[in-house]
Design an enzyme around this catalytic site. Structure first.
Site, PDB file in Angstrom:
ATOM      1  N   GLY A 152       0.821  -1.211   0.000  1.00 53.45           N
ATOM      2  CA  GLY A 152       0.000   0.000   0.000  1.00 53.45           C
ATOM      3  C   GLY A 152       0.852   1.256   0.000  1.00 53.45           C
TER       4      GLY A 152
ATOM      5  N   CYS B 102       3.208  -8.764   2.408  1.00 52.08           N
ATOM      6  CA  CYS B 102       2.797  -9.533   1.223  1.00 52.08           C
ATOM      7  C   CYS B 102       3.987 -10.142   0.505  1.00 52.08           C
ATOM      8  CB  CYS B 102       2.004  -8.633   0.268  1.00 52.08           C
ATOM      9  SG  CYS B 102       1.673  -9.435  -1.306  1.00 52.08           S
TER      10      CYS B 102
ATOM     11  N   CYS C 184       1.857 -13.265   1.339  1.00 54.06           N
ATOM     12  CA  CYS C 184       1.229 -13.832   0.135  1.00 54.06           C
ATOM     13  C   CYS C 184       2.220 -14.470  -0.837  1.00 54.06           C
ATOM     14  CB  CYS C 184       0.474 -12.748  -0.634  1.00 54.06           C
ATOM     15  SG  CYS C 184      -0.423 -11.597   0.394  1.00 54.06           S
TER      16      CYS C 184
ATOM     17  N   LYS D  65       4.204 -17.496   0.572  1.00 48.05           N
ATOM     18  CA  LYS D  65       3.163 -18.507   0.839  1.00 48.05           C
ATOM     19  C   LYS D  65       2.720 -19.185  -0.468  1.00 48.05           C
ATOM     20  CE  LYS D  65      -0.838 -17.602   0.181  1.00 48.05           C
ATOM     21  NZ  LYS D  65      -1.780 -16.850   0.988  1.00 48.05           N
TER      22      LYS D  65
ATOM     23  N   ALA E 165      10.616   5.184  11.095  1.00 45.34           N
ATOM     24  CA  ALA E 165      10.157   6.570  11.250  1.00 45.34           C
ATOM     25  C   ALA E 165       8.945   6.564  12.162  1.00 45.34           C
ATOM     26  CB  ALA E 165       9.791   7.169   9.902  1.00 45.34           C
TER      27      ALA E 165
ATOM     28  N   TYR F  35      -7.263 -18.107   7.842  1.00 44.63           N
ATOM     29  CA  TYR F  35      -6.569 -18.201   6.549  1.00 44.63           C
ATOM     30  C   TYR F  35      -5.182 -18.842   6.720  1.00 44.63           C
ATOM     31  CZ  TYR F  35      -9.209 -14.359   4.115  1.00 44.63           C
ATOM     32  OH  TYR F  35     -10.126 -13.558   3.514  1.00 44.63           O
TER      33      TYR F  35
ATOM     34  N   GLU G 294      -4.068 -22.522   5.415  1.00 42.52           N
ATOM     35  CA  GLU G 294      -3.135 -22.560   4.282  1.00 42.52           C
ATOM     36  C   GLU G 294      -1.841 -23.261   4.682  1.00 42.52           C
ATOM     37  OE1 GLU G 294      -4.558 -18.576   1.838  1.00 42.52           O
ATOM     38  OE2 GLU G 294      -2.747 -18.450   3.027  1.00 42.52           O
TER      39      GLU G 294
ATOM     40  N   ARG H  35     -10.088 -23.593  18.159  1.00 38.32           N
ATOM     41  CA  ARG H  35     -10.915 -23.448  19.363  1.00 38.32           C
ATOM     42  C   ARG H  35     -12.411 -23.475  19.041  1.00 38.32           C
ATOM     43  NH1 ARG H  35      -9.825 -17.145  21.143  1.00 38.32           N
ATOM     44  NH2 ARG H  35     -10.646 -16.195  19.255  1.00 38.32           N
TER      45      ARG H  35
ATOM     46  N   GLY I 104      -4.105 -14.910  14.503  1.00 40.07           N
ATOM     47  CA  GLY I 104      -4.512 -13.555  14.177  1.00 40.07           C
ATOM     48  C   GLY I 104      -3.350 -12.577  14.101  1.00 40.07           C
TER      49      GLY I 104
ATOM     50  N   THR J 169      -3.882  -7.516   0.546  1.00 43.42           N
ATOM     51  CA  THR J 169      -2.964  -6.674  -0.233  1.00 43.42           C
ATOM     52  C   THR J 169      -3.677  -5.800  -1.272  1.00 43.42           C
ATOM     53  OG1 THR J 169      -1.225  -8.272   0.088  1.00 43.42           O
ATOM     54  CG2 THR J 169      -0.939  -6.742  -1.741  1.00 43.42           C
TER      55      THR J 169
ATOM     56  N   ALA K 245      -9.484 -15.319  -1.901  1.00 36.90           N
ATOM     57  CA  ALA K 245      -9.228 -16.750  -2.006  1.00 36.90           C
ATOM     58  C   ALA K 245      -8.450 -17.212  -0.790  1.00 36.90           C
ATOM     59  CB  ALA K 245      -8.430 -17.046  -3.265  1.00 36.90           C
TER      60      ALA K 245
ATOM     61  N   HIS L 102     -17.070 -25.963 -21.853  1.00 33.89           N
ATOM     62  CA  HIS L 102     -17.105 -27.399 -21.601  1.00 33.89           C
ATOM     63  C   HIS L 102     -15.872 -28.086 -22.162  1.00 33.89           C
ATOM     64  CE1 HIS L 102     -19.053 -31.204 -20.826  1.00 33.89           C
ATOM     65  NE2 HIS L 102     -18.758 -31.596 -22.047  1.00 33.89           N
TER      66      HIS L 102
ATOM     67  N   GLU M 235     -18.040 -24.700 -15.306  1.00 39.79           N
ATOM     68  CA  GLU M 235     -19.261 -24.569 -16.121  1.00 39.79           C
ATOM     69  C   GLU M 235     -20.501 -24.764 -15.259  1.00 39.79           C
ATOM     70  OE1 GLU M 235     -20.218 -27.770 -19.053  1.00 39.79           O
ATOM     71  OE2 GLU M 235     -18.394 -28.720 -18.328  1.00 39.79           O
TER      72      GLU M 235
HETATM   73  P1  NDP Z   1      -7.629 -14.971  11.280  1.00 37.56           P
HETATM   74  O1  NDP Z   1      -8.211 -13.864  12.074  1.00 37.56           O
HETATM   75  O2  NDP Z   1      -8.153 -15.277   9.940  1.00 37.56           O
HETATM   76  O3  NDP Z   1      -7.702 -16.317  12.132  1.00 37.56           O
HETATM   77  C1  NDP Z   1      -7.248 -16.380  13.445  1.00 37.56           C
HETATM   78  C2  NDP Z   1      -7.560 -17.757  13.983  1.00 37.56           C
HETATM   79  O4  NDP Z   1      -6.963 -17.904  15.255  1.00 37.56           O
HETATM   80  C3  NDP Z   1      -9.039 -17.998  14.171  1.00 37.56           C
HETATM   81  O5  NDP Z   1      -9.313 -19.351  13.911  1.00 37.56           O
HETATM   82  C4  NDP Z   1      -9.244 -17.677  15.654  1.00 37.56           C
HETATM   83  O6  NDP Z   1     -10.324 -18.362  16.205  1.00 37.56           O
HETATM   84  C5  NDP Z   1      -7.959 -18.219  16.216  1.00 37.56           C
HETATM   85  N1  NDP Z   1      -7.559 -17.617  17.469  1.00 37.56           N
HETATM   86  C6  NDP Z   1      -7.475 -16.303  17.787  1.00 37.56           C
HETATM   87  N2  NDP Z   1      -7.027 -16.146  19.047  1.00 37.56           N
HETATM   88  C7  NDP Z   1      -6.813 -17.381  19.538  1.00 37.56           C
HETATM   89  C8  NDP Z   1      -6.360 -17.889  20.770  1.00 37.56           C
HETATM   90  N3  NDP Z   1      -6.033 -17.075  21.767  1.00 37.56           N
HETATM   91  N4  NDP Z   1      -6.271 -19.218  20.922  1.00 37.56           N
HETATM   92  C9  NDP Z   1      -6.609 -20.061  19.923  1.00 37.56           C
HETATM   93  N5  NDP Z   1      -7.053 -19.656  18.732  1.00 37.56           N
HETATM   94  C10 NDP Z   1      -7.152 -18.325  18.539  1.00 37.56           C
HETATM   95  O7  NDP Z   1      -6.079 -14.639  11.278  1.00 37.56           O
HETATM   96  P2  NDP Z   1      -4.902 -15.162  10.390  1.00 37.56           P
HETATM   97  O8  NDP Z   1      -3.717 -14.969  11.273  1.00 37.56           O
HETATM   98  O9  NDP Z   1      -5.161 -16.518   9.838  1.00 37.56           O
HETATM   99  O10 NDP Z   1      -4.886 -14.152   9.185  1.00 37.56           O
HETATM  100  C11 NDP Z   1      -4.819 -12.745   9.415  1.00 37.56           C
HETATM  101  C12 NDP Z   1      -5.332 -11.987   8.231  1.00 37.56           C
HETATM  102  O11 NDP Z   1      -4.402 -12.101   7.176  1.00 37.56           O
HETATM  103  C13 NDP Z   1      -6.643 -12.499   7.666  1.00 37.56           C
HETATM  104  O12 NDP Z   1      -7.742 -11.912   8.302  1.00 37.56           O
HETATM  105  C14 NDP Z   1      -6.554 -12.117   6.232  1.00 37.56           C
HETATM  106  O13 NDP Z   1      -7.133 -10.853   6.060  1.00 37.56           O
HETATM  107  C15 NDP Z   1      -5.079 -12.063   5.949  1.00 37.56           C
HETATM  108  N6  NDP Z   1      -4.663 -13.205   5.117  1.00 37.56           N
HETATM  109  C16 NDP Z   1      -5.219 -13.386   3.892  1.00 37.56           C
HETATM  110  C17 NDP Z   1      -4.846 -14.451   3.103  1.00 37.56           C
HETATM  111  C18 NDP Z   1      -5.479 -14.642   1.773  1.00 37.56           C
HETATM  112  O14 NDP Z   1      -6.090 -13.723   1.269  1.00 37.56           O
HETATM  113  N7  NDP Z   1      -5.384 -15.824   1.170  1.00 37.56           N
HETATM  114  C19 NDP Z   1      -3.854 -15.410   3.551  1.00 37.56           C
HETATM  115  C20 NDP Z   1      -3.344 -15.142   4.858  1.00 37.56           C
HETATM  116  C21 NDP Z   1      -3.743 -14.072   5.598  1.00 37.56           C
HETATM  117  P3  NDP Z   1     -11.835 -17.782  16.113  1.00 37.56           P
HETATM  118  O15 NDP Z   1     -12.258 -17.938  14.695  1.00 37.56           O
HETATM  119  O16 NDP Z   1     -12.565 -18.636  17.069  1.00 37.56           O
HETATM  120  O17 NDP Z   1     -11.725 -16.339  16.536  1.00 37.56           O
END
Ligand code: NDP
Length: 494
Positions: free
Chosen positions: A16, A44, A49, A52, A116, A179, A183, A200, A304, A353, A383, A477, A482
């Site tokens: 960005g 990214c 990305c 990955k 910075a 995600y 992945e 969880r 997260g 991204t 995706a 096809h 399709e």
């Molecule tokens: P997400 O927020 O997608 O997932 C976090 C996961 O961790 C959830 O399953 C959550 O559970 C769990 N969690 C959170 N806190 C705890 C805890 N204390 N103990 C156990 N489990 C926990 O985060 P990611 O890190 O996977 O990805 C971050 C961001 O990166 C995404 O939101 C996305 O925007 C971006 N991303 C996009 C991709 C793509 O476009 N292909 C690929 C990778 C990342 P619960 O669901 O119960 O809260």
């Protein structure tokens, strides 16, 4: 002539920030500087990305010999060599970082390869204490992965660490169901790592369409990923500590120690990716909420991400932060300090991204081209690069049904490629349609290449296509996709 050193100072050289800096300089003639404390390209390109996706490519080859044999080839795999791959990966990331730097240089953006922070509404301070002034400041500092707040969490890796591993672990526990967790589970399993995943919640990929995530979870388990829903870590420590504790307990006459069944497990002889605060490496003993105890070569927290906003001087300069430290912005990415804007993951809107890039472009349009442009966050296709992939745009069936009555068109089948060789892999094509006006509210695809498919379906959905528009489109096809234009009857209303 302006009293400021620059028209724009961008903090953060990710997708960005680089785009905004480059376009402001090259298309709007602005005098621009950018500071990046780490590597150009940001999450990214350097630790997200791009590496990955390259790992996805690497891992998908694991199916090739078996599938090729089904099609008549004689083919054997000789195994995957992480050192070969990671060397190539480093070279590629260096190349891409060079591209990012040269894009900035060619646009006459002055680069400061340093941290910075914000001193006031028009001033940034570099790490050597020098200050630079700018009419506008753009905060594009991204985010970082977070570990859960449990003792010894630093024994676990986060996604940034995956790309820096010297060796692949033999076994890994992935915590999380989002995600990154899903992945990485598919990637590492494909590369030959024994993967367990603790989630969880009740299902992976919270927020995505229930039917789609159910199919992906089934496919992951069928392939051999050891998925545990409703499960989290309650305790973890270096495996040798757990072993010593058990030996002590046994010595004290306490019988077989808690970890007796698992310590000495073959996974303890692995490569040892676990890290402690003291820099110790080695296998990690983990106790789950289910009571299960196991030693893993490595633990990966994919629990997260959080905005990179702390220690930036933002609040002192009057920039309002919201929940989790996200920078609060309006529709034009303007913060509570009028000369300071923010884009990308640091604002925690839609953390993708292409969204950060669009926010950067809209910022330049608004501030430097006199064309106020709000960022459009509606109907963003995305995706998840699991195996199979999930492509998704618009509302899930569950969300759409909360909003209005919908018809659901859905089919799940074994595609030609799998059926021919007797593989169980299924794909899913799904449209969620407004009963009232026939608009396609959501499209969800689980299939190899679903990421590519949803980009195109996303155009139709963004244009407001109706189910009849899909029906009027002739099928290509024989393809999997399709089916998206040949589903005649709804499977249900919701
Ligand atoms: P997400 O927020 O997608 O997932 C976090 C996961 O961790 C959830 O399953 C959550 O559970 C769990 N969690 C959170 N806190 C705890 C805890 N204390 N103990 C156990 N489990 C926990 O985060 P990611 O890190 O996977 O990805 C971050 C961001 O990166 C995404 O939101 C996305 O925007 C971006 N991303 C996009 C991709 C793509 O476009 N292909 C690929 C990778 C990342 P619960 O669901 O119960 O809260």
């Amino acid at each position: 002539m302006s009293d400021f050193d620059y028209d724009l100072f961008v903090i953060g050289g990710g997708s960005g920030g680089v785009r905004a800096a480059r376009i402001a300089a090259s298309e709007a003639g602005a005098r621009v500087a950018l500071a990046e404390e780490s590597r150009y390209g940001g999450t990214c390109v350097i630790r997200g990305c791009v590496p990955k996706k390259l790992m996805v490519f690497a891992s998908e080859f694991c199916h090739v010999p078996e599938e090729a044999r089904g099609y008549g080839w004689s083919m054997q795999a000789d195994g995957f060599d992480w050192t070969v791959f990671s060397k190539q990966l480093r070279t590629e990331l260096d190349r891409l970082e060079g591209v990012y730097k040269s894009l900035l240089d060619k646009a006459n953006v002055e680069r400061f390869d340093t941290r910075a922070t914000l001193r006031d509404a028009h001033t940034v301070e570099l790490s050597d204490g020098t200050t630079k002034t700018a009419k506008h400041i753009l905060v594009a500092t991204g985010g970082h992965p977070v570990r859960p707040d449990i003792p010894n969490a630093d024994l676990g890796m986060v996604s940034d660490d995956i790309f820096l591993m010297d060796e692949l672990p033999k076994s890994v526990l992935i915590v999380g169901g989002g995600y990154i967790a899903c992945e990485m589970a598919c990637i590492l399993h494909g590369l030959g790592v024994e993967v367990s995943q603790y989630i969880r919640g009740a299902q992976i990929l919270n927020g995505f369409d229930d039917e789609a995530r159910g199919l992906i979870a089934d496919a992951m388990e069928t392939r051999g990923i050891d998925l545990h829903t409703g499960t989290n870590i309650v305790e973890m420590c270096p495996a040798d500590e757990a072993e010593a504790r058990d030996a002590d307990a046994a010595h004290m006459g306490a019988g077989v120690g808690e970890t007796g069944a698992m310590v000495g497990d073959s996974s303890m002889k692995g490569t040892g990716q676990g890290r402690s605060a003291e820099g110790k490496t080695g296998p990690v003993w983990v106790k789950a909420t289910s009571g299960r105890e196991k030693v893993f070569d490595a633990v990966l927290f994919a629990t997260g991400r959080a905005p990179n906003s702390s220690g930036m001087g933002l609040e002192d300069a009057g920039v309002r932060l919201g929940r989790g430290g996200k920078v609060e912005v309006d529709d034009y990415s303007q913060t509570s300090v009028p000369s300071v804007y923010a884009i990308g993951d640091v604002t925690d809107r839609v953390n993708l991204t292409p969204v950060a890039i669009r926010e950067g472009m809209a910022f330049v349009e608004t501030v430097f081209k006199g064309n106020p442009t709000p960022v459009d966050h509606a109907l963003i296709p995305s995706a998840v690069f699991t195996q199979p992939e999930l492509g998704s745009v618009g509302l899930t069936e569950e969300k759409a049904a909360e909003q209005e009555e919908v018809e659901v068109y859905c089919t799940s089948f074994r595609p030609m490629h799998s059926a021919f060789i007797g593989k169980p892999d299924r794909v899913l094509m799904k449209l969620v349609v407004s009963k009232e006006n026939r608009t396609v509210l959501g499209c969800h695809i689980v299939a190899p290449g679903a990421g590519e498919m949803i980009q195109l379906a996303g155009v139709a959905v963004k244009m407001g296509a109706t189910k009849e528009d899909f029906d009027r489109t002739c099928a290509v096809h024989p393809t999997m996709s399709e089916e998206i234009v040949t589903m005649r009857q709804p499977v249900r209303t919701a």
